[in-house]
Design a protein around this motif. Structure first.
Motif, PDB file in Angstrom:
ATOM      1  N   ARG A 181       0.818  -1.240  -0.083  1.00  0.00           N
ATOM      2  CA  ARG A 181      -0.110   0.055  -0.058  1.00  0.00           C
ATOM      3  C   ARG A 181       1.030   1.208  -0.012  1.00  0.00           C
ATOM      4  NH1 ARG A 181      -5.303   0.682   4.001  1.00  0.00           N
ATOM      5  NH2 ARG A 181      -6.140   2.359   2.644  1.00  0.00           N
ATOM      6  N   SER A 240       2.585   4.454   1.031  1.00  0.00           N
ATOM      7  CA  SER A 240       2.858   4.997   2.206  1.00  0.00           C
ATOM      8  C   SER A 240       2.242   6.085   2.880  1.00  0.00           C
ATOM      9  CB  SER A 240       4.397   5.514   2.470  1.00  0.00           C
ATOM     10  OG  SER A 240       4.644   6.606   1.529  1.00  0.00           O
ATOM     11  N   ALA A 241       1.499   6.821   1.885  1.00  0.00           N
ATOM     12  CA  ALA A 241       0.580   7.636   2.530  1.00  0.00           C
ATOM     13  C   ALA A 241      -0.556   7.174   3.615  1.00  0.00           C
ATOM     14  CB  ALA A 241       0.003   8.653   1.358  1.00  0.00           C
ATOM     15  N   HIS A 242      -0.949   8.222   4.397  1.00  0.00           N
ATOM     16  CA  HIS A 242      -1.896   7.658   5.443  1.00  0.00           C
ATOM     17  C   HIS A 242      -3.285   7.265   4.774  1.00  0.00           C
ATOM     18  CE1 HIS A 242      -4.090   7.146   9.212  1.00  0.00           C
ATOM     19  NE2 HIS A 242      -4.958   8.117   8.744  1.00  0.00           N
ATOM     20  N   ASN A 243      -3.766   5.951   5.122  1.00  0.00           N
ATOM     21  CA  ASN A 243      -4.947   5.611   4.344  1.00  0.00           C
ATOM     22  C   ASN A 243      -5.076   5.717   2.854  1.00  0.00           C
ATOM     23  OD1 ASN A 243      -6.079   4.984   6.841  1.00  0.00           O
ATOM     24  ND2 ASN A 243      -6.802   6.703   7.087  1.00  0.00           N
ATOM     25  N   SER A 244      -3.863   5.675   2.262  1.00  0.00           N
ATOM     26  CA  SER A 244      -3.591   5.872   0.634  1.00  0.00           C
ATOM     27  C   SER A 244      -4.653   4.755  -0.154  1.00  0.00           C
ATOM     28  CB  SER A 244      -2.239   5.528   0.221  1.00  0.00           C
ATOM     29  OG  SER A 244      -2.602   5.718  -1.258  1.00  0.00           O
ATOM     30  N   ASP A 304     -10.632  -0.760  -0.423  1.00  0.00           N
ATOM     31  CA  ASP A 304      -9.791   0.267  -0.002  1.00  0.00           C
ATOM     32  C   ASP A 304      -9.038   0.682  -1.330  1.00  0.00           C
ATOM     33  OD1 ASP A 304     -10.354   0.544   2.662  1.00  0.00           O
ATOM     34  OD2 ASP A 304      -8.948  -0.964   3.150  1.00  0.00           O
TER      35      ASP A 304
END
Length: 279
Positions: free
Chosen positions: A11, A13-17, A53
């Motif tokens: 996933r 690395s950005a938060h909740n990407s 997601d």
């Protein structure tokens, strides 16, 4: 997520990407495609497709190369089969080989079956089966040091996993014919000139950043609009204009009845970023 021998799913690395990376992970052999790959690849794409997601998939290769083509042992096992020599019936041998080829084709076509957009990020070699894969992707980018080859004629075979069907629509019939018959190597810059890739980046770092920006832009849009756009473009490439218009009218007669349109209009009026529900 499942664990794979030939692939890695990460996933962003950005938060909740909502951007996920699918990496061909056999760097020791420049990501040559093994039999394990052909069984794992459609499973990985199906998992990403069904994961709410995920909105965009970025496909790349580990270790400095995208893909050096089909593993020669895989090619040999496909031709000879597990029971080579047990039957002198050429008809049955040919029927088995046809089924095996169709199975390999199906693994590559899994990119088109994935509702989410798949972006190819090509570094280094993209040869043979690698071309089959990227021509199935929805968007393609590469680095300046990337190089490409429709290599199959040099191996004494006709490319059969999708390049000859998809490449002409991307680069034009004449370019596809020349590349497929000569098997010559061509650069990332030429790939951009003929339309195989949308942009060439000076380095992998710059490509990663550029692809991230594109992926985030797509991920910020209505998921229903995005998957609909992909589905319609894929379906209507084989239809005439009238048939294509009828197909999209049928599609939108159900898909337009969603909260995404209300949210998009509301966000535009309020000068804010829209927030769409997961798919």
């Amino acid at each position: 997520m499942d664990k794979f021998n030939t692939l890695e799913i990460l996933r962003s690395s950005a938060h909740n990407s909502s951007i996920f990376h699918l990496c061909i992970n056999r760097p020791a052999v420049r990501n040559a495609l093994s039999m394990d790959f052909f069984s794992e690849f459609p499973r990985a794409l199906a998992a990403l497709d069904q994961n709410p997601d995920v909105r965009v998939v970025v496909l790349s290769g580990a270790g400095g190369h995208f893909c050096s083509g089909i593993d020669l042992s895989t090619l040999n096992s496909t031709i000879t089969g597990p029971q080579s020599g047990t039957s002198a019936d050429r008809g049955r041998t040919g029927e088995r080989l046809r089924r095996d080829i169709k199975s390999l084709q199906d693994a590559v076509t899994a990119i088109e079956r994935c509702r989410k957009p798949v972006i190819a990020a090509v570094e280094g070699a993209c040869i043979g089966g690698g071309i089959d894969i990227i021509t199935t992707c929805d968007l393609r980018y590469c680095t300046e040091d990337a190089f490409f080859s429709v290599k199959e004629v040099d191996l004494g075979i006709t490319a059969d996993l999708g390049t000859l069907q998809r490449l002409p629509a991307i680069v034009g019939y004449g370019n596809a014919m020349e590349l497929a018959l000569t098997a010559r190597r061509f650069s990332g810059v030429e790939a951009k000139e003929i339309g195989l890739v949308s942009r060439v980046f000076a380095s992998k770092r710059e490509m990663d950043e550029g692809v991230r920006i594109v992926a985030e832009g797509i991920a910020s849009k209505s998921p229903l609009a995005v998957i609909g756009t992909k589905a319609i473009l894929l379906r209507t490439r084989d239809l005439n204009v009238e048939q294509g218009l009828d197909y999209v009218a049928t599609w939108n007669s159900s898909m337009l009845l969603s909260d995404d349109i209300t949210e998009a209009i509301s966000a535009a009026k309020q000068k804010r970023k829209p927030v769409f529900a997961k798919l």
